[in-house]
Design a protein around this motif. Structure first.
Motif, mmCIF file in Angstrom:
data_model
loop_
_atom_site.group_PDB
_atom_site.id
_atom_site.type_symbol
_atom_site.label_atom_id
_atom_site.label_comp_id
_atom_site.label_asym_id
_atom_site.label_seq_id
_atom_site.Cartn_x
_atom_site.Cartn_y
_atom_site.Cartn_z
ATOM 1 N N ALA A 33 0.836 -1.201 0.000
ATOM 2 C CA ALA A 33 0.000 0.000 0.000
ATOM 3 C C ALA A 33 0.871 1.251 0.000
ATOM 4 C CB ALA A 33 -0.928 -0.004 1.213
ATOM 5 N N VAL A 34 1.935 1.238 0.794
ATOM 6 C CA VAL A 34 2.860 2.375 0.834
ATOM 7 C C VAL A 34 3.556 2.532 -0.511
ATOM 8 C CG1 VAL A 34 4.924 3.300 1.936
ATOM 9 C CG2 VAL A 34 3.173 2.156 3.328
ATOM 10 N N GLU A 35 3.924 1.426 -1.134
ATOM 11 C CA GLU A 35 4.561 1.489 -2.457
ATOM 12 C C GLU A 35 3.606 2.065 -3.500
ATOM 13 O OE1 GLU A 35 5.791 -2.456 -3.295
ATOM 14 O OE2 GLU A 35 7.350 -2.508 -1.744
ATOM 15 N N ALA A 36 2.333 1.675 -3.443
ATOM 16 C CA ALA A 36 1.352 2.218 -4.383
ATOM 17 C C ALA A 36 1.192 3.720 -4.188
ATOM 18 C CB ALA A 36 0.009 1.515 -4.208
ATOM 19 N N ASP A 37 1.225 4.157 -2.946
ATOM 20 C CA ASP A 37 1.107 5.593 -2.667
ATOM 21 C C ASP A 37 2.278 6.371 -3.271
ATOM 22 O OD1 ASP A 37 0.072 7.975 -1.040
ATOM 23 O OD2 ASP A 37 2.122 7.756 -0.275
ATOM 24 N N GLU A 38 3.442 5.781 -3.249
ATOM 25 C CA GLU A 38 4.623 6.465 -3.788
ATOM 26 C C GLU A 38 4.557 6.636 -5.297
ATOM 27 O OE1 GLU A 38 7.659 3.937 -2.308
ATOM 28 O OE2 GLU A 38 7.677 4.830 -0.292
ATOM 29 N N GLN A 39 3.698 5.875 -5.978
ATOM 30 C CA GLN A 39 3.555 5.996 -7.426
ATOM 31 C C GLN A 39 2.583 7.103 -7.839
ATOM 32 O OE1 GLN A 39 2.675 2.176 -9.316
ATOM 33 N NE2 GLN A 39 3.602 1.122 -7.573
ATOM 34 N N ILE A 40 1.855 7.650 -6.885
ATOM 35 C CA ILE A 40 0.839 8.659 -7.198
ATOM 36 C C ILE A 40 1.510 10.003 -7.471
ATOM 37 C CG2 ILE A 40 -1.166 9.910 -6.318
ATOM 38 C CD1 ILE A 40 -1.760 7.438 -4.581
ATOM 39 N N VAL A 41 1.149 10.628 -8.569
ATOM 40 C CA VAL A 41 1.675 11.957 -8.916
ATOM 41 C C VAL A 41 1.014 12.982 -7.991
ATOM 42 C CG1 VAL A 41 1.876 13.705 -10.715
ATOM 43 C CG2 VAL A 41 2.007 11.267 -11.310
ATOM 44 N N PRO A 42 1.804 13.727 -7.206
ATOM 45 C CA PRO A 42 1.206 14.650 -6.222
ATOM 46 C C PRO A 42 0.205 15.636 -6.821
ATOM 47 C CG PRO A 42 3.550 14.389 -5.799
ATOM 48 C CD PRO A 42 3.272 13.679 -7.086
ATOM 49 N N ASP A 43 0.528 16.207 -7.970
ATOM 50 C CA ASP A 43 -0.404 17.172 -8.561
ATOM 51 C C ASP A 43 -1.735 16.517 -8.922
ATOM 52 O OD1 ASP A 43 1.420 19.185 -8.282
ATOM 53 O OD2 ASP A 43 2.081 19.178 -10.381
ATOM 54 N N ASN A 44 -1.670 15.294 -9.436
ATOM 55 C CA ASN A 44 -2.907 14.579 -9.770
ATOM 56 C C ASN A 44 -3.706 14.243 -8.514
ATOM 57 O OD1 ASN A 44 -2.061 14.674 -12.407
ATOM 58 N ND2 ASN A 44 -1.378 12.546 -12.494
#
Length: 408
Positions: free
Chosen positions: A317-328
């Motif tokens: 779950a933490v790894e998936a969060d790291e893939q999220i583009v902050p602006d998006n």
């Protein structure tokens, strides 16, 4: 319920809290026999100190036990109270359509006014203002039901469409706040009305509400079968099916199915459904809010994290969060972002990073207090963080726990 004796009211709320007489007695410091006599009216309950203690244990306003309207508290504006629950229940129990079948239909609100009210309710939900929404829902339900019962001809599908949306809004917020049986009822109503509206996509997104309610009730298998079945029926097969609305509803059905599969521990099905949703998001081309879904590539990543948490794989779950583009991520509406932060806090807690779990809850609270302070799952996470933290928790965590009503 005002005409009931006070002991019966105590028994009613104890039952609503799914608390046995013995557990209730233990928390109150009384015997089970004492509780039984109070509830049967054999023993009088006339000490205000005891009444307030009972109200605190049952998490209701003491005025409800006395058969009076509770006083509104300014510190509870973000959360639902039992007055709203009962008013929403009463609105869901209305059957205006069958009454109109036999008698003259009531004077309905104008459809343009209803459309504006429904759009406002959706935005109120997506901005996570649950207290405001639950206070407005009873009237909105009554108005939408009256419109659906009264309008005929070309206007009938429009009125049904609006009522179907109102039922979906009700189901979504009730599930957030832990009123799962009512959420299921509202979702089931949404599905039935949506079919009369003649919009397969509205029926499709209503199916996700049913799936979510079933999942909240612990019925993961039916939730999975239902959502996947309807997703297959709405799967794009021609270029004409690549409309944003259809892609969004199809993708959300797959995401809801993935959450049900995760609850069942079926990681292979989870991955298949998430990959299918990812493909739909790629075809969509970006994050959108068709049919109030917030569907798109970012929402798929949010669900990857949520599914990993359900599978007990907090690290993923933490790894998936790291893939999220902050602006998006920041472009999403508050409900989606705060919901993800709650899932992420659960992931951090699973891997033993209690400091990050607490900080993530704080971030969610700053963004959308209702999503953190009012949801039962958030209370569970906070309790877990407090229980496993060595020594006193940091003061911001302790303060948030106090606001949430979670004991340290």
């Amino acid at each position: 319920m005002d005409e009931l004796p006070i002991g019966r009211r105590v028994a009613y709320w104890r039952g609503r809290r799914k608390m046995s007489q013995q557990v209730f007695a233990d928390r109150l410091g009384k015997s089970k026999s004492w509780v039984d006599k109070v509830e049967r009216g054999v023993r009088r309950l006339d000490k205000f100190s005891v009444l307030y203690e009972i109200a605190d244990i049952l998490q209701v306003d003491v005025q409800l036990l006395l058969g009076r309207d509770p006083e509104r508290r300014t510190d509870a504006l973000n959360c639902i109270d039992q007055v709203e629950v009962q008013e929403i229940r009463a609105a869901l129990e209305r059957y205006d359509s069958i009454s109109a079948y036999f008698d003259a239909a009531p004077c309905p609100p104008p459809l343009d006014d209803m459309r504006k009210a429904v759009n406002h309710a959706w935005l109120t939900y997506q901005y996570a203002r649950y207290g405001v929404l639950t206070r407005a829902l009873p009237k909105l339900l009554r108005d939408a039901q009256a419109a659906d019962a009264a309008y005929r001809g070309d206007q009938a599908p429009v009125a049904a469409h609006l009522l179907g949306q109102v039922y979906q809004i009700a189901s979504s917020v009730l599930r957030k706040l832990g009123e799962n049986e009512l959420a299921w009822l509202a979702a089931d109503r949404a599905l039935a009305v949506s079919q009369r509206a003649g919009d397969p996509l509205l029926a499709g997104i209503a199916t996700t509400r049913v799936g979510g309610a079933l999942l909240a009730l612990g019925r993961a298998r039916p939730a999975l079968e239902l959502t996947v079945n309807i997703a297959q029926r709405l799967a794009p097969s021609t270029s004409a099916d690549l409309r944003p609305g259809q892609l969004s509803v199809y993708g959300m059905l797959l995401l809801q199915g993935a959450m049900a599969a995760a609850r069942l521990g079926d990681s292979a099905t989870v991955n298949d459904l998430l990959d299918g949703a990812d493909e739909a998001a790629r075809l969509l081309g970006g994050d959108d809010n068709q049919y109030w879904t917030c569907f798109g590539p970012t929402n798929v990543l949010l669900h990857r994290a949520a599914a990993a948490v359900e599978l007990g794989e907090g690290g993923r779950a933490v790894e998936a969060d790291e893939q999220i583009v902050p602006d998006n991520f920041n472009a999403l509406l508050p409900e989606r972002r705060a919901h993800h932060l709650l899932d992420l806090a659960r992931g951090f807690a699973q891997v033993g990073d209690l400091a990050s779990a607490g900080e993530t809850l704080l971030k969610g609270d700053r963004l959308a207090p209702s999503e953190i302070r009012c949801r039962p799952i958030a209370h569970e996470v906070m309790s877990d963080v407090l229980r496993r933290t060595r020594g006193a928790p940091p003061s911001p965590i302790a303060e948030l726990a106090e606001h949430m009503g979670v004991g340290i």
